[in-house]
Write a protein that holds these residues in place. Structure first.
Motif, PDB file in Angstrom:
ATOM      1  N   LEU A 126       0.830  -1.210   0.000  1.00  5.46           N
ATOM      2  CA  LEU A 126       0.000   0.000   0.000  1.00  5.46           C
ATOM      3  C   LEU A 126       0.864   1.259   0.000  1.00  5.46           C
ATOM      4  O   LEU A 126       0.537   2.254  -0.663  1.00  5.46           O
ATOM      5  N   GLY A 127       1.957   1.213   0.723  1.00  7.04           N
ATOM      6  CA  GLY A 127       2.871   2.349   0.734  1.00  7.04           C
ATOM      7  C   GLY A 127       3.482   2.585  -0.634  1.00  7.04           C
ATOM      8  O   GLY A 127       3.634   3.729  -1.072  1.00  7.04           O
ATOM      9  N   VAL A 128       3.836   1.491  -1.323  1.00  7.76           N
ATOM     10  CA  VAL A 128       4.405   1.601  -2.664  1.00  7.76           C
ATOM     11  C   VAL A 128       3.386   2.194  -3.620  1.00  7.76           C
ATOM     12  O   VAL A 128       3.690   3.109  -4.404  1.00  7.76           O
ATOM     13  N   LEU A 129       2.145   1.697  -3.577  1.00 11.06           N
ATOM     14  CA  LEU A 129       1.100   2.191  -4.473  1.00 11.06           C
ATOM     15  C   LEU A 129       0.833   3.673  -4.238  1.00 11.06           C
ATOM     16  O   LEU A 129       0.624   4.437  -5.192  1.00 11.06           O
ATOM     17  N   LYS A 130       0.846   4.093  -2.989  1.00 11.65           N
ATOM     18  CA  LYS A 130       0.598   5.494  -2.673  1.00 11.65           C
ATOM     19  C   LYS A 130       1.686   6.402  -3.226  1.00 11.65           C
ATOM     20  O   LYS A 130       1.429   7.546  -3.622  1.00 11.65           O
ATOM     21  N   ASP A 131       2.909   5.881  -3.272  1.00 10.14           N
ATOM     22  CA  ASP A 131       4.052   6.685  -3.703  1.00 10.14           C
ATOM     23  C   ASP A 131       4.292   6.655  -5.211  1.00 10.14           C
ATOM     24  O   ASP A 131       5.151   7.372  -5.705  1.00 10.14           O
ATOM     25  N   VAL A 132       3.558   5.809  -5.941  1.00  7.92           N
ATOM     26  CA  VAL A 132       3.806   5.678  -7.377  1.00  7.92           C
ATOM     27  C   VAL A 132       3.710   7.011  -8.125  1.00  7.92           C
ATOM     28  O   VAL A 132       4.588   7.336  -8.930  1.00  7.92           O
ATOM     29  N   PRO A 133       2.668   7.838  -7.911  1.00  6.71           N
ATOM     30  CA  PRO A 133       2.621   9.123  -8.637  1.00  6.71           C
ATOM     31  C   PRO A 133       3.833  10.004  -8.358  1.00  6.71           C
ATOM     32  O   PRO A 133       4.380  10.620  -9.283  1.00  6.71           O
ATOM     33  N   ARG A 134       4.257  10.078  -7.105  1.00  7.41           N
ATOM     34  CA  ARG A 134       5.430  10.905  -6.776  1.00  7.41           C
ATOM     35  C   ARG A 134       6.695  10.335  -7.414  1.00  7.41           C
ATOM     36  O   ARG A 134       7.523  11.077  -7.947  1.00  7.41           O
ATOM     37  N   ILE A 135       6.823   9.002  -7.399  1.00  2.00           N
ATOM     38  CA  ILE A 135       8.004   8.361  -7.982  1.00  2.00           C
ATOM     39  C   ILE A 135       8.058   8.603  -9.487  1.00  2.00           C
ATOM     40  O   ILE A 135       9.118   8.908 -10.048  1.00  2.00           O
ATOM     41  N   MET A 136       6.915   8.483 -10.159  1.00  4.45           N
ATOM     42  CA  MET A 136       6.893   8.708 -11.604  1.00  4.45           C
ATOM     43  C   MET A 136       7.168  10.168 -11.951  1.00  4.45           C
ATOM     44  O   MET A 136       7.814  10.461 -12.961  1.00  4.45           O
ATOM     45  N   LYS A 137       6.687  11.089 -11.112  1.00  7.27           N
ATOM     46  CA  LYS A 137       6.996  12.499 -11.326  1.00  7.27           C
ATOM     47  C   LYS A 137       8.503  12.730 -11.229  1.00  7.27           C
ATOM     48  O   LYS A 137       9.080  13.493 -12.011  1.00  7.27           O
ATOM     49  N   ARG A 138       9.129  12.048 -10.291  1.00 11.26           N
ATOM     50  CA  ARG A 138      10.582  12.173 -10.125  1.00 11.26           C
ATOM     51  C   ARG A 138      11.308  11.631 -11.356  1.00 11.26           C
ATOM     52  O   ARG A 138      12.302  12.209 -11.807  1.00 11.26           O
ATOM     53  N   GLU A 139      10.822  10.525 -11.913  1.00 16.23           N
ATOM     54  CA  GLU A 139      11.446   9.969 -13.117  1.00 16.23           C
ATOM     55  C   GLU A 139      11.328  10.954 -14.285  1.00 16.23           C
ATOM     56  O   GLU A 139      12.249  11.088 -15.089  1.00 16.23           O
ATOM     57  N   TRP A 140      10.188  11.658 -14.378  1.00 15.68           N
ATOM     58  CA  TRP A 140      10.031  12.672 -15.416  1.00 15.68           C
ATOM     59  C   TRP A 140      11.016  13.813 -15.222  1.00 15.68           C
ATOM     60  O   TRP A 140      11.554  14.359 -16.184  1.00 15.68           O
ATOM     61  N   GLN A 141      11.270  14.189 -13.969  1.00 19.00           N
ATOM     62  CA  GLN A 141      12.241  15.240 -13.680  1.00 19.00           C
ATOM     63  C   GLN A 141      13.628  14.836 -14.172  1.00 19.00           C
ATOM     64  O   GLN A 141      14.345  15.647 -14.780  1.00 19.00           O
ATOM     65  N   LYS A 142      13.999  13.607 -13.910  1.00 17.34           N
ATOM     66  CA  LYS A 142      15.313  13.125 -14.356  1.00 17.34           C
ATOM     67  C   LYS A 142      15.398  13.113 -15.878  1.00 17.34           C
ATOM     68  O   LYS A 142      16.400  13.532 -16.455  1.00 17.34           O
ATOM     69  N   LEU A 143      14.317  12.636 -16.513  1.00 18.23           N
ATOM     70  CA  LEU A 143      14.311  12.576 -17.971  1.00 18.23           C
ATOM     71  C   LEU A 143      14.423  13.970 -18.579  1.00 18.23           C
ATOM     72  O   LEU A 143      15.196  14.191 -19.523  1.00 18.23           O
ATOM     73  N   ALA A 144      13.670  14.926 -18.043  1.00 16.87           N
ATOM     74  CA  ALA A 144      13.704  16.293 -18.573  1.00 16.87           C
ATOM     75  C   ALA A 144      15.070  16.935 -18.390  1.00 16.87           C
ATOM     76  O   ALA A 144      15.484  17.778 -19.193  1.00 16.87           O
ATOM     77  N   TRP A 145      15.804  16.516 -17.370  1.00 19.04           N
ATOM     78  CA  TRP A 145      17.116  17.091 -17.116  1.00 19.04           C
ATOM     79  C   TRP A 145      18.182  16.532 -18.050  1.00 19.04           C
ATOM     80  O   TRP A 145      19.000  17.260 -18.587  1.00 19.04           O
ATOM     81  N   TYR A 146      18.166  15.208 -18.267  1.00 19.30           N
ATOM     82  CA  TYR A 146      19.281  14.662 -19.041  1.00 19.30           C
ATOM     83  C   TYR A 146      18.977  14.364 -20.507  1.00 19.30           C
ATOM     84  O   TYR A 146      19.897  14.156 -21.294  1.00 19.30           O
ATOM     85  N   LEU A 147      17.702  14.412 -20.920  1.00 20.93           N
ATOM     86  CA  LEU A 147      17.406  14.150 -22.331  1.00 20.93           C
ATOM     87  C   LEU A 147      18.046  15.170 -23.270  1.00 20.93           C
ATOM     88  O   LEU A 147      18.654  14.768 -24.279  1.00 20.93           O
ATOM     89  N   PRO A 148      17.966  16.481 -23.021  1.00 25.77           N
ATOM     90  CA  PRO A 148      18.644  17.428 -23.926  1.00 25.77           C
ATOM     91  C   PRO A 148      20.145  17.195 -24.014  1.00 25.77           C
ATOM     92  O   PRO A 148      20.735  17.334 -25.087  1.00 25.77           O
ATOM     93  N   ARG A 149      20.763  16.831 -22.899  1.00 27.92           N
ATOM     94  CA  ARG A 149      22.202  16.573 -22.892  1.00 27.92           C
ATOM     95  C   ARG A 149      22.538  15.321 -23.678  1.00 27.92           C
ATOM     96  O   ARG A 149      23.534  15.272 -24.395  1.00 27.92           O
ATOM     97  N   ALA A 150      21.703  14.304 -23.548  1.00 28.43           N
ATOM     98  CA  ALA A 150      21.919  13.065 -24.297  1.00 28.43           C
ATOM     99  C   ALA A 150      21.775  13.296 -25.798  1.00 28.43           C
ATOM    100  O   ALA A 150      22.567  12.791 -26.606  1.00 28.43           O
ATOM    101  N   LEU A 151      20.773  14.069 -26.201  1.00 33.13           N
ATOM    102  CA  LEU A 151      20.563  14.348 -27.623  1.00 33.13           C
ATOM    103  C   LEU A 151      21.744  15.124 -28.207  1.00 33.13           C
ATOM    104  O   LEU A 151      22.175  14.862 -29.342  1.00 33.13           O
TER     105      LEU A 151
END
Length: 253
Positions: A126-151
């Motif tokens: 239940l704790g994992v399920l509750k945190d999924v939206p926050r965790i996915m938001k964090r993954e988007w933050q990482k992607l937005a930060w390093y995708l331009p550099r990778a390209l």
């Protein structure tokens, strides 16, 4: 086992090696299973497909070598192969981490509790399920930060001369840093440390993190070993968090 004294940093090699030991701890192994399965299915299938395409991709990339570098072809060929493995391994390890992010966070949380004796909040499914939206938001933050550099780095691969010499080195350094961020972020995020604050903290110990990320990057290129490197890197990064960052940044004790 990681050092019992706080703020005691070791080398990146030490923490990567610790990761291999920590995945086998009783009580931790069951949290390794789901990240391991995700990595085996995705990385195994991806690298099987890659090796079936290498014989056509390598000649295509070598065709971009300018005439004045043709005499170095016998040296550039292995660099091209390593470059493909680096880019491919980094891309699919990132994708695997996206899918397994909630389970990696849980693994980091449970291992930290085992190493420190602390009691984490909201444990269990239940704790994992509750945190999924926050965790996915964090993954988007990482992607937005390093995708331009990778390209930007990927564009360098198509510049004659530079693409076969300088670009692979820059990509390896970049992937080492980004994999360190990727795996160290799990324990940081468990304590709600902002993404920017986490990057600042990692830069303060950049050599250790580059060593750790470089070893992780190398293992993502090695068949069979790359199937198990995800939970190993999560455990190694969590050990680093406990020794180097927890005293200053922990939200629960």
């Amino acid at each position: 086992m990681v050092s019992s004294s706080r703020d005691t940093a070791h080398s990146g090699l030490f923490y990567f090696t610790q990761g291999w030991k920590l995945v086998t701890l009783p009580g931790v192994r069951r949290f390794v299973i789901l990240p391991l399965l995700v990595n085996i299915v995705l990385m195994g299938g991806a690298f099987w497909w890659l090796f079936s395409r290498l014989d056509t991709w390598i000649p295509s990339l070598m065709s971009h070598v300018p005439d004045w570098l043709q005499w170095l072809s016998y040296l550039l060929w292995p660099i091209v192969v390593i470059s493909i493995l680096l880019v491919f391994g980094y891309f699919f390890s990132t994708l695997a981490n996206w899918i397994a992010a909630p389970f990696n966070g849980l693994l980091a949380e449970q291992l930290e509790a085992r190493l420190t004796g602390a009691t984490p909040p909201d444990t269990g499914v239940l704790g994992v399920l509750k945190d999924v939206p926050r965790i996915m938001k964090r993954e988007w933050q990482k992607l937005a930060w390093y995708l331009p550099r990778a390209l930007l780095l990927l564009i360098l691969y198509f510049i004659p001369g530079i693409g076969q010499t300088v670009a692979p080195v820059l990509w390896f350094l970049f992937s080492a840093w980004m994999l360190s961020i990727q795996y160290c972020d799990y324990p940081f995020d468990n304590h709600k440390v902002p993404f920017k604050a986490m990057r600042v903290a990692l830069r303060e110990r950049k050599i250790i993190n580059m060593q750790f990320g470089a070893l992780t990057s190398l293992f993502t290129m090695i068949p069979v070993l790359n199937l198990v490197v995800m939970p190993v890197a999560v455990c190694g990064a969590t050990a680093m968090w406990v020794d180097c960052y927890r005293e200053k940044h922990a939200a629960w004790h």
